[in-house]
Design an enzyme around this catalytic site. Structure first.
Site, PDB file in Angstrom:
ATOM      1  N   ASP A  29     -16.583  -8.379   0.741  1.00  0.00           N
ATOM      2  CA  ASP A  29     -17.993  -8.371   0.364  1.00  0.00           C
ATOM      3  C   ASP A  29     -18.166  -9.006  -1.023  1.00  0.00           C
ATOM      4  O   ASP A  29     -17.230  -9.610  -1.549  1.00  0.00           O
ATOM      5  CB  ASP A  29     -18.548  -6.944   0.417  1.00  0.00           C
ATOM      6  CG  ASP A  29     -17.813  -5.971  -0.491  1.00  0.00           C
ATOM      7  OD1 ASP A  29     -17.125  -6.401  -1.443  1.00  0.00           O
ATOM      8  OD2 ASP A  29     -17.935  -4.760  -0.261  1.00  0.00           O
ATOM      9  N   ILE A  30     -19.334  -8.850  -1.618  1.00  0.00           N
ATOM     10  CA  ILE A  30     -19.600  -9.480  -2.915  1.00  0.00           C
ATOM     11  C   ILE A  30     -18.733  -8.928  -4.036  1.00  0.00           C
ATOM     12  O   ILE A  30     -18.594  -9.559  -5.072  1.00  0.00           O
ATOM     13  CB  ILE A  30     -21.095  -9.379  -3.302  1.00  0.00           C
ATOM     14  CG1 ILE A  30     -21.541  -7.920  -3.453  1.00  0.00           C
ATOM     15  CG2 ILE A  30     -21.962 -10.116  -2.294  1.00  0.00           C
ATOM     16  CD1 ILE A  30     -22.932  -7.760  -4.027  1.00  0.00           C
TER      17      ILE A  30
END
Length: 134
Positions: A15-16
Site C-alpha cells: 500500500d502507500i
C-alpha cells in the site's frame, strides 16, 4: 501434516506505506490453504457428491510487517475437528528474518449444496483429517 507455500511480495501487494496491506494477507492465507488441500487431497469425490467446504470464520493476528521483495512462507495445518467443521491454523513467516508476520485460525463447515446446510463430515474423510491433525 504441515504444508508450506512460498509467496514473494510484489509491488501490487503493498500500500502507500510500502508494506503489505492487511487485505492481501487474506489472499496469502487462501493460497496456503489451496496448496494444503492440493497436497492433502481436496476431496474431489466430496465435490462430486455435492459437498463443499465453506469458510465460516477467519481470525487473523498481525504480528509484524512484510515489505516489497520479502519472501513469505505460509504454513498451514489442521488444528481441530468438529462434527461438521474443521479448523486450520496458519502462520505466515518472513523467510529472511524468521519473524512471524501473521497467524490465523480458519474454520470451515462441510456444506451440502443440495440441502444448503452444514452436514456431518463423511466418516472416511473424518478419519483422514484426524490422522493429519497437528
Amino acid at each position: 501434516m504441515i504444508n508450506s507455500v512460498l509467496i514473494k511480495v510484489r509491488g501490487f501487494h503493498v500500500d502507500i506505506f510500502q508494506h503489505v496491506n492487511n487485505a492481501r494477507y487474506l489472499e496469502f492465507l487462501e493460497e496456503g490453504r489451496w496448496a494444503f488441500f492440493d497436497d492433502f487431497g481436496s476431496g474431489t469425490e466430496l465435490m462430486q457428491q455435492g459437498i463443499a467446504w465453506a469458510v465460516v470464520n477467519i481470525n487473523i493476528d498481525f504480528k509484524s510487517e512484510a515489505n516489497f521483495g520479502d519472501v513469505l512462507a505460509v504454513q498451514t495445518h489442521f488444528s481441530k475437528l468438529g462434527n461438521r467443521s474443521i479448523t486450520m491454523k496458519q502462520r505466515i513467516i518472513n523467510t529472511q528474518n524468521q519473524n512471524v508476520v501473521a497467524e490465523a485460525d480458519v474454520t470451515y463447515v462441510c456444506f451440502s449444496k443440495e440441502l444448503k446446510a452444514a452436514v456431518p463430515l463423511p466418516d472416511d474423510y473424518r478419519q483422514k483429517i484426524e490422522a493429519a491433525i497437528v
